[in-house]
Scaffold this motif. Structure first.
Motif, PDB file in Angstrom:
ATOM      1  N   SER A  80       0.839  -1.208   0.000  1.00 45.59           N
ATOM      2  CA  SER A  80       0.000   0.000   0.000  1.00 45.59           C
ATOM      3  C   SER A  80       0.871   1.254   0.000  1.00 45.59           C
ATOM      4  O   SER A  80       0.550   2.232  -0.678  1.00 45.59           O
ATOM      5  CB  SER A  80      -0.982   0.006   1.174  1.00 45.59           C
ATOM      6  N   LYS A  81       1.979   1.230   0.716  1.00 48.31           N
ATOM      7  CA  LYS A  81       2.885   2.369   0.735  1.00 48.31           C
ATOM      8  C   LYS A  81       3.418   2.651  -0.674  1.00 48.31           C
ATOM      9  O   LYS A  81       3.471   3.813  -1.100  1.00 48.31           O
ATOM     10  CB  LYS A  81       4.037   2.114   1.705  1.00 48.31           C
ATOM     11  N   ALA A  82       3.759   1.608  -1.408  1.00 51.16           N
ATOM     12  CA  ALA A  82       4.249   1.781  -2.788  1.00 51.16           C
ATOM     13  C   ALA A  82       3.173   2.421  -3.661  1.00 51.16           C
ATOM     14  O   ALA A  82       3.463   3.318  -4.464  1.00 51.16           O
ATOM     15  CB  ALA A  82       4.694   0.448  -3.365  1.00 51.16           C
ATOM     16  N   PHE A  83       1.933   1.976  -3.502  1.00 48.21           N
ATOM     17  CA  PHE A  83       0.840   2.585  -4.274  1.00 48.21           C
ATOM     18  C   PHE A  83       0.653   4.048  -3.882  1.00 48.21           C
ATOM     19  O   PHE A  83       0.522   4.916  -4.745  1.00 48.21           O
ATOM     20  CB  PHE A  83      -0.479   1.835  -4.095  1.00 48.21           C
ATOM     21  N   PHE A  84       0.642   4.339  -2.582  1.00 48.10           N
ATOM     22  CA  PHE A  84       0.452   5.717  -2.134  1.00 48.10           C
ATOM     23  C   PHE A  84       1.554   6.626  -2.684  1.00 48.10           C
ATOM     24  O   PHE A  84       1.293   7.756  -3.093  1.00 48.10           O
ATOM     25  CB  PHE A  84       0.430   5.801  -0.602  1.00 48.10           C
ATOM     26  N   GLU A  85       2.778   6.127  -2.732  1.00 49.84           N
ATOM     27  CA  GLU A  85       3.890   6.918  -3.269  1.00 49.84           C
ATOM     28  C   GLU A  85       3.745   7.144  -4.775  1.00 49.84           C
ATOM     29  O   GLU A  85       4.052   8.221  -5.279  1.00 49.84           O
ATOM     30  CB  GLU A  85       5.222   6.250  -2.932  1.00 49.84           C
ATOM     31  N   LYS A  86       3.271   6.125  -5.504  1.00 50.56           N
ATOM     32  CA  LYS A  86       3.037   6.284  -6.948  1.00 50.56           C
ATOM     33  C   LYS A  86       1.931   7.299  -7.190  1.00 50.56           C
ATOM     34  O   LYS A  86       2.043   8.180  -8.044  1.00 50.56           O
ATOM     35  CB  LYS A  86       2.673   4.951  -7.596  1.00 50.56           C
ATOM     36  N   ALA A  87       0.839   7.179  -6.427  1.00 53.22           N
ATOM     37  CA  ALA A  87      -0.274   8.120  -6.563  1.00 53.22           C
ATOM     38  C   ALA A  87       0.183   9.532  -6.220  1.00 53.22           C
ATOM     39  O   ALA A  87      -0.196  10.495  -6.899  1.00 53.22           O
ATOM     40  CB  ALA A  87      -1.447   7.696  -5.674  1.00 53.22           C
ATOM     41  N   LEU A  88       1.015   9.667  -5.196  1.00 51.07           N
ATOM     42  CA  LEU A  88       1.556  10.977  -4.826  1.00 51.07           C
ATOM     43  C   LEU A  88       2.347  11.572  -5.988  1.00 51.07           C
ATOM     44  O   LEU A  88       2.170  12.751  -6.323  1.00 51.07           O
ATOM     45  CB  LEU A  88       2.442  10.861  -3.586  1.00 51.07           C
ATOM     46  N   ALA A  89       3.189  10.778  -6.620  1.00 53.62           N
ATOM     47  CA  ALA A  89       3.972  11.272  -7.759  1.00 53.62           C
ATOM     48  C   ALA A  89       3.047  11.716  -8.897  1.00 53.62           C
ATOM     49  O   ALA A  89       3.279  12.761  -9.523  1.00 53.62           O
ATOM     50  CB  ALA A  89       4.940  10.194  -8.242  1.00 53.62           C
ATOM     51  N   ASP A  90       1.983  10.951  -9.146  1.00 50.93           N
ATOM     52  CA  ASP A  90       1.003  11.352 -10.168  1.00 50.93           C
ATOM     53  C   ASP A  90       0.375  12.689  -9.815  1.00 50.93           C
ATOM     54  O   ASP A  90       0.260  13.587 -10.656  1.00 50.93           O
ATOM     55  CB  ASP A  90      -0.105  10.304 -10.306  1.00 50.93           C
ATOM     56  N   GLU A  91      -0.048  12.828  -8.562  1.00 49.32           N
ATOM     57  CA  GLU A  91      -0.732  14.058  -8.131  1.00 49.32           C
ATOM     58  C   GLU A  91       0.202  15.263  -8.183  1.00 49.32           C
ATOM     59  O   GLU A  91      -0.206  16.362  -8.562  1.00 49.32           O
ATOM     60  CB  GLU A  91      -1.323  13.893  -6.732  1.00 49.32           C
ATOM     61  N   GLN A  92       1.451  15.065  -7.832  1.00 52.03           N
ATOM     62  CA  GLN A  92       2.419  16.156  -7.916  1.00 52.03           C
ATOM     63  C   GLN A  92       2.619  16.578  -9.376  1.00 52.03           C
ATOM     64  O   GLN A  92       2.722  17.770  -9.673  1.00 52.03           O
ATOM     65  CB  GLN A  92       3.752  15.735  -7.293  1.00 52.03           C
ATOM     66  N   ARG A  93       2.653  15.588 -10.278  1.00 51.07           N
ATOM     67  CA  ARG A  93       2.791  15.878 -11.713  1.00 51.07           C
ATOM     68  C   ARG A  93       1.571  16.630 -12.222  1.00 51.07           C
ATOM     69  O   ARG A  93       1.703  17.618 -12.947  1.00 51.07           O
ATOM     70  CB  ARG A  93       2.989  14.560 -12.476  1.00 51.07           C
ATOM     71  N   HIS A  94       0.373  16.205 -11.829  1.00 52.15           N
ATOM     72  CA  HIS A  94      -0.856  16.902 -12.236  1.00 52.15           C
ATOM     73  C   HIS A  94      -0.840  18.346 -11.752  1.00 52.15           C
ATOM     74  O   HIS A  94      -1.112  19.274 -12.510  1.00 52.15           O
ATOM     75  CB  HIS A  94      -2.100  16.220 -11.650  1.00 52.15           C
ATOM     76  N   ARG A  95      -0.541  18.514 -10.472  1.00 51.71           N
ATOM     77  CA  ARG A  95      -0.547  19.851  -9.876  1.00 51.71           C
ATOM     78  C   ARG A  95       0.466  20.762 -10.553  1.00 51.71           C
ATOM     79  O   ARG A  95       0.164  21.917 -10.861  1.00 51.71           O
ATOM     80  CB  ARG A  95      -0.274  19.759  -8.375  1.00 51.71           C
ATOM     81  N   SER A  96       1.635  20.240 -10.802  1.00 47.35           N
ATOM     82  CA  SER A  96       2.682  21.030 -11.454  1.00 47.35           C
ATOM     83  C   SER A  96       2.240  21.466 -12.847  1.00 47.35           C
ATOM     84  O   SER A  96       2.420  22.629 -13.230  1.00 47.35           O
ATOM     85  CB  SER A  96       3.975  20.215 -11.534  1.00 47.35           C
ATOM     86  N   TRP A  97       1.645  20.564 -13.594  1.00 45.64           N
ATOM     87  CA  TRP A  97       1.177  20.900 -14.934  1.00 45.64           C
ATOM     88  C   TRP A  97       0.094  21.977 -14.874  1.00 45.64           C
ATOM     89  O   TRP A  97       0.120  22.935 -15.646  1.00 45.64           O
ATOM     90  CB  TRP A  97       0.658  19.663 -15.667  1.00 45.64           C
ATOM     91  N   MET A  98      -0.872  21.804 -13.970  1.00 44.95           N
ATOM     92  CA  MET A  98      -1.951  22.797 -13.827  1.00 44.95           C
ATOM     93  C   MET A  98      -1.370  24.180 -13.524  1.00 44.95           C
ATOM     94  O   MET A  98      -1.736  25.179 -14.141  1.00 44.95           O
ATOM     95  CB  MET A  98      -2.923  22.415 -12.698  1.00 44.95           C
ATOM     96  N   ASP A  99      -0.450  24.217 -12.572  1.00 46.86           N
ATOM     97  CA  ASP A  99       0.141  25.473 -12.149  1.00 46.86           C
ATOM     98  C   ASP A  99       0.960  26.106 -13.275  1.00 46.86           C
ATOM     99  O   ASP A  99       0.774  27.282 -13.608  1.00 46.86           O
ATOM    100  CB  ASP A  99       1.010  25.231 -10.919  1.00 46.86           C
TER     101      ASP A  99
END
Length: 149
Positions: A124-143
């Motif tokens: 689950s930690k590995a999934f949470f870290e992957k999802a975090l990386a996705d969300e950071q990428r999304h946020r960065s692109w939006m910004d």
């Protein structure tokens, strides 16, 4: 909006609240796709929505493994996440992306916390870290995209 997701005392509650968060995010992405005038922007946002759908699939699997009922709809926050997109639409694509960036702030915070949850096992930690990386990428692109407009 400031999220409390990730502060749950049990992994069961964490997974349940992450499912609500993902369902709310998917609704906000759908609203964004429908409101953006620039179809190239809509296409990129659709690819991010696909990431959220994948996150939801994994979280639903986790819920099954934990023996908990996965929520099948978003919660009341969905009105806030989609409502701010509708309001931003009056100001154009730049404002829509800025509103989505604030939604992504919450998902980044939630997955940062989830990655450090005391009950997270390595899978689950590995999934949470992957999802975090996705969300950071999304946020960065939006910004970045909104700033260039």
């Amino acid at each position: 909006m400031v999220t409390t997701v990730g502060n749950e005392s049990s992994i069961d509650k964490l997974v349940t609240n992450l499912i609500y968060l993902e369902r709310d995010a998917i609704a906000a992405y759908e609203e964004t796709i429908n409101r953006l005038d620039d179809k190239a922007l809509s296409s990129q946002v659709e690819s991010f929505r696909q990431d959220h759908l994948q996150h939801l699939d994994v979280l639903n699997e986790m819920a099954g493994e934990l023996g908990i009922d996965a929520p099948t709809e978003g919660d009341m926050k969905q009105m806030l996440t989609t409502g701010k997109i509708a309001m931003a639409d009056m100001m154009g694509d730049k404002s829509v992306l800025k509103a989505m960036k604030t939604n992504e702030d919450d998902t980044v915070t939630a997955y940062e916390r989830a990655s450090n949850h005391q009950d997270a096992v390595p899978k689950s930690k590995a999934f949470f870290e992957k999802a975090l990386a996705d969300e950071q990428r999304h946020r960065s692109w939006m910004d970045t995209t909104a700033q260039r407009m």
